[in-house]
Design an enzyme around this catalytic site. Structure first.
Site, PDB file in Angstrom:
ATOM      1  N   CYS A   1      18.393  84.777  30.726  1.00 40.43           N
ATOM      2  CA  CYS A   1      18.549  83.409  31.366  1.00 40.43           C
ATOM      3  C   CYS A   1      17.315  82.718  31.821  1.00 40.43           C
ATOM      4  O   CYS A   1      16.552  83.157  32.746  1.00 40.43           O
ATOM      5  CB  CYS A   1      19.458  83.731  32.807  1.00 40.43           C
ATOM      6  SG  CYS A   1      19.751  82.329  33.645  1.00 40.43           S
TER       7      CYS A   1
ATOM      8  N   CYS B   1      17.315  81.188  35.025  1.00 36.68           N
ATOM      9  CA  CYS B   1      17.093  82.056  36.372  1.00 36.68           C
ATOM     10  C   CYS B   1      15.718  82.487  36.209  1.00 36.68           C
ATOM     11  O   CYS B   1      14.818  82.380  37.443  1.00 36.68           O
ATOM     12  CB  CYS B   1      17.884  83.552  36.210  1.00 36.68           C
ATOM     13  SG  CYS B   1      19.468  83.142  35.564  1.00 36.68           S
ATOM     14  N   ASP B   2      14.880  82.784  35.322  1.00 26.76           N
ATOM     15  CA  ASP B   2      13.645  83.456  35.299  1.00 26.76           C
ATOM     16  C   ASP B   2      12.519  82.796  34.917  1.00 26.76           C
ATOM     17  O   ASP B   2      11.331  83.304  34.649  1.00 26.76           O
ATOM     18  CB  ASP B   2      13.821  84.711  34.488  1.00 26.76           C
ATOM     19  CG  ASP B   2      14.773  85.748  35.017  1.00 26.76           C
ATOM     20  OD1 ASP B   2      15.028  85.631  36.415  1.00 26.76           O
ATOM     21  OD2 ASP B   2      15.571  86.537  34.489  1.00 26.76           O
TER      22      ASP B   2
END
Ligand code: NDP
Length: 315
Positions: free
Chosen positions: A134, A137-138
């Site tokens: 992701c 997200c990261d």
């Protein structure tokens, strides 16, 4: 057999939010959580894009907090999976792997989608330590770094482009010599000076030490050459699989297996069955959008039950 007003299948942000609204509405929901309660967020580390946490929060802690909040209002949790479901008529019939059976006036499905992984040694253990599925997200954690993305579809190319906001260099590894991603996405990728495409390349091994990922062993299937590449992060972009196998033949699914919902509502092709979160959303796939759709599904289920009640009163 007991008939419940509402049964929620799945326990990520969508399922827990649906349970929060349903329990506060006095509907005493049951959440069938599966064997890994909390969904995909339990496999991430810092979550910095869920509003309300100025310093960010760890994924597992966020999910544990959501669960506790839901528990306060009397939701019942079952740590089992649905083995069989019959949505042909109401009340719907649900059988669980642990042998429990229920009838339900309404069902909310929030079983999510699982990111696909390559199946390499240590791949799952390195999630949060350099491996991610992701970018949204990261990506933030790779400011000024070198990252590699694998895949040749829209997900991989979108991830690669997103990662250039942070990383100094993004290498896009693909096993073929052409992409299947849409033309505009390909154009955006080829025009991005921070992205370098590495064709005909398969990842064979993730190289790591105590501080996390530092490289990849790759194989060029044209030159038959195997060599190491340095990287700080490794992003999987090889697709997602919605967790809908248990629904085959019961509900309308799209070509990729996602539940079809009606326009702006979480209604499915079966009246009284609602879907929320990633299981019906291949586009946004965010914890916050999943939570929002869980709220919508619970409110729709509540209104559906009220309508049914009004109809029986009239007859
Ligand atoms: P796709 O199935 O379209 O693409 C998966 C990619 O991963 C393919 O290039 C495939 O390679 C590669 N791949 C699969 N398995 C492996 C493996 N074991 N090793 C190496 N490579 C592998 O999935 P996407 O998630 O990209 O897209 C799914 C759907 O969602 C599509 O319809 C897409 O258009 C849509 N989507 C749209 C977006 C947008 O509009 N912004 C964003 C994301 C997705 P190969 O090509 O060789 O088969």
């Amino acid at each position: 057999m007991e008939t419940k007003q509402i049964i929620i299948i799945g326990s990520g942000p969508a399922g827990y939010t649906a349970a929060l609204y349903a329990s506060r509405a006095g509907l005493s929901p049951i959440v069938i959580e599966g064997h890994e309660p909390g969904g995909q967020l339990t496999t991430t580390t810092d979550v910095e894009n869920f509003p309300g946490f100025p310093e960010g929060i760890m994924g597992p802690e966020l999910m544990s907090n959501m669960r506790k909040q839901v528990q306060r209002f009397g939701t019942e949790f079952l740590s089992t999976k649905v083995s069989e479901i019959n949505l042909a008529k109401r009340p719907f019939h649900i059988k669980c792997e642990n042998g429990q059976e229920f009838l339900a006036e309404t069902v909310i499905i929030s079983t999510g989608a699982s990111a696909k992984y390559l199946g390499l040694a240590n791949e799952m253990q390195l999630i949060g330590k350099g491996v991610s599925a992701c970018a949204t997200c990261d990506g933030f954690f790779y400011r000024g770094k070198i990252v590699h993305v694998v895949g040749g579809g829209d997900t991989a190319l979108e991830e690669a482009n997103f990662l250039t906001r942070f990383a100094d260099k993004v290498f896009l590894l693909h096993r073929k010599d052409s992409f299947r991603a849409s033309k505009p996405m390909q154009e955006r990728t080829f025009n991005n000076p921070k992205i370098e495409v590495v064709w005909n390349t398969e990842v064979k091994e993730i190289l790591f030490d105590d501080s996390g990922v530092h490289g990849l062993k790759v194989y060029n299937n044209k030159s038959n050459e195997t060599y190491d590449r340095k990287t700080d992060g490794f992003f999987l972009g090889i697709g997602h699989e919605p967790n809908t196998k248990f629904l085959k033949g019961q509900l309308a699914l799209d070509d990729h297996g996602y539940i079809k919902t009606e326009g702006k509502h979480p209604d499915t092709s079966v009246s009284g069955v609602f879907a929320c979160g990633d299981v019906q959303d291949p586009y946004y796939r965010q914890a916050i959008s999943a939570a929002g759709s869980g709220c919508q599904a619970a409110i729709r289920a509540e209104r559906f039950l009220e309508d049914q009640h009004d109809k029986t009163q009239k007859n």
